[in-house]
Design an enzyme around this catalytic site. Structure first.
Site, PDB file in Angstrom:
ATOM      1  N   ASP A   1      33.908  36.881  29.448  1.00  0.00           N
ATOM      2  CA  ASP A   1      33.365  37.775  30.469  1.00  0.00           C
ATOM      3  C   ASP A   1      34.303  38.975  30.582  1.00  0.00           C
ATOM      4  O   ASP A   1      35.434  38.939  30.101  1.00  0.00           O
ATOM      5  CB  ASP A   1      33.287  37.038  31.824  1.00  0.00           C
ATOM      6  N   SER A   2      33.823  40.015  31.249  1.00  0.00           N
ATOM      7  CA  SER A   2      34.674  41.176  31.478  1.00  0.00           C
ATOM      8  C   SER A   2      35.850  40.832  32.398  1.00  0.00           C
ATOM      9  O   SER A   2      36.841  41.540  32.411  1.00  0.00           O
ATOM     10  CB  SER A   2      33.844  42.283  32.120  1.00  0.00           C
TER      11      SER A   2
ATOM     12  N   CYS B   1      28.990  37.341  30.431  1.00  0.00           N
ATOM     13  CA  CYS B   1      28.851  38.636  31.099  1.00  0.00           C
ATOM     14  C   CYS B   1      27.449  39.208  30.854  1.00  0.00           C
ATOM     15  O   CYS B   1      27.023  39.360  29.709  1.00  0.00           O
ATOM     16  CB  CYS B   1      29.909  39.579  30.534  1.00  0.00           C
TER      17      CYS B   1
ATOM     18  N   GLU C   1      34.980  40.213  44.776  1.00  0.00           N
ATOM     19  CA  GLU C   1      36.383  39.958  44.425  1.00  0.00           C
ATOM     20  C   GLU C   1      37.286  40.029  45.646  1.00  0.00           C
ATOM     21  O   GLU C   1      38.342  39.404  45.697  1.00  0.00           O
ATOM     22  CB  GLU C   1      36.821  40.918  43.317  1.00  0.00           C
TER      23      GLU C   1
ATOM     24  N   CYS D   1      24.112  39.408  37.344  1.00  0.00           N
ATOM     25  CA  CYS D   1      25.533  39.736  37.203  1.00  0.00           C
ATOM     26  C   CYS D   1      26.324  38.491  37.587  1.00  0.00           C
ATOM     27  O   CYS D   1      25.938  37.763  38.510  1.00  0.00           O
ATOM     28  CB  CYS D   1      25.877  40.901  38.133  1.00  0.00           C
TER      29      CYS D   1
ATOM     30  N   HIS E   1      28.869  37.942  39.253  1.00  0.00           N
ATOM     31  CA  HIS E   1      29.415  37.818  40.608  1.00  0.00           C
ATOM     32  C   HIS E   1      28.363  37.486  41.665  1.00  0.00           C
ATOM     33  O   HIS E   1      28.698  37.010  42.744  1.00  0.00           O
ATOM     34  CB  HIS E   1      30.090  39.127  41.023  1.00  0.00           C
TER      35      HIS E   1
HETATM   36  N1  DGL Z   1      30.648  40.530  34.355  1.00  0.00           N
HETATM   37  C1  DGL Z   1      29.859  41.700  34.692  1.00  0.00           C
HETATM   38  C2  DGL Z   1      28.380  41.364  34.565  1.00  0.00           C
HETATM   39  O1  DGL Z   1      27.971  40.222  34.638  1.00  0.00           O
HETATM   40  C3  DGL Z   1      30.167  42.205  36.087  1.00  0.00           C
HETATM   41  C4  DGL Z   1      31.535  42.847  36.217  1.00  0.00           C
HETATM   42  C5  DGL Z   1      31.687  44.089  35.384  1.00  0.00           C
HETATM   43  O2  DGL Z   1      31.088  45.143  35.682  1.00  0.00           O
HETATM   44  O3  DGL Z   1      32.410  44.004  34.393  1.00  0.00           O
HETATM   45  O4  DGL Z   1      27.593  42.258  34.363  1.00  0.00           O
END
Ligand code: DGL
Length: 282
Positions: free
Chosen positions: A10-11, A73, A169, A201, A203
């Site tokens: 993931d990012s 992600c 976060e 997403c 989060h």
């Molecule tokens: N992990 C990213 C997503 O699911 C969210 C956080 C980001 O913008 O990197 O799109």
């Protein structure tokens, strides 16, 4: 081969929601998680940048001996999945197709009928689907086209929600400010009278409570983590890669900020992470 780990990336830390679903569904599989904390957020970056980050993480994880890669992600799944599949030798799975499949499953659960179909197959049978995600995911149109491929009659409305990631976060999952921001973001979706809302997403599953309160009880909320774990299980079984006995060993990597990673991991995972290994990939 079966005893090799599954790579998950993931990012940043949000992908731990997918990690959690994978660990629950596949209790014998070892997982290697990579959070690209040096480059987060992906959601405001270009396709070129996200693709380059994703491929270098995929290659790093291949070097660790993974047998399959789960792109947790949504933004990387929307922007880089095709290129990743081309660049890597191991099977690669994203979260968007499972998310779309989950729309059908949820619909069936609440209506007690219908089937979940492959792309181009029987309709998912929801009428108006809202998708909330990062700016890059919404702009890519990935969810919109995957949904329409399943059922061309679907009405799909997307909304980018860039403030949600920092709010999650910060731990403000049910804060008054988050509720106000959420009400603003979902206004056009409510106007379009959506009956289903995809949390597109990593989060957003943590904001389910707030989202439920602003969209109302009649709207189905779709979280793709569980469906992604199911899709991973199907993939492992079909490729004869599933590990069905033994104790798993998980490893966590990040590209920056070990303290923040360890501090926030508990929020996403529900349990603490003891060690995170730092690897800078650029
Ligand atoms: N992990 C990213 C997503 O699911 C969210 C956080 C980001 O913008 O990197 O799109």
């Amino acid at each position: 081969m079966r005893s090799r780990p599954i790579g998950v990336f993931d990012s940043g830390l949000g992908g731990l929601t997918v990690f959690k679903a994978l660990a629950a569904r596949l209790p014998h599989e070892s997982l290697i998680y990579f959070g690209d904390t040096a480059h987060v957020p992906y959601g405001s970056k270009s396709k070129e940048a996200v693709t380059a980050f994703s491929i270098s993480i995929g290659r790093f994880l291949e070097k660790q001996g993974i047998k399959a890669l789960v792109v947790a992600c949504n933004t990387a799944s929307a922007l880089a999945l095709k290129d990743l599949k081309r660049a890597l030798r191991v099977p690669v799975l994203g979260v968007i197709e499972p998310g779309v499949r989950a729309v059908g499953r949820e619909y069936d659960r609440s209506h007690g009928a219908g089937r979940i179909s492959p792309p181009g197959g029987a309709p998912v049978r929801a009428r108006s689907v809202g998708v909330i995600a990062t700016e890059a995911t919404i702009a890519s149109g990935a969810y919109q086209s995957a949904l329409r491929l399943r059922d061309p009659r679907l009405r799909v409305v997307g909304a980018a929600c860039p403030l949600f990631v920092p709010l999650v976060e910060e731990g403000w999952w049910s804060h008054r400010v988050t509720r106000e921001v959420a009400a603003e973001y979902v206004r056009p979706l409510k106007k379009a009278r959506i009956d289903t809302l995809i949390l597109g997403c990593t989060h957003y599953p943590l904001l389910k409570g707030v989202l439920r309160s602003v969209v109302g009880r009649s709207v189905r909320l779709i979280d793709s983590a569980e469906e992604t774990a199911r899709a991973t299980e199907r993939l492992l079984v079909s490729e004869s890669l599933a590990r069905t006995t033994g104790t798993p060993k998980h490893r966590f990597f990040a590209s920056d900020g070990p303290d923040r990673f360890l501090r926030l991991a508990r929020r996403f995972l529900g349990v603490g992470v003891d060690t995170v290994e730092i690897r800078r990939l650029d």
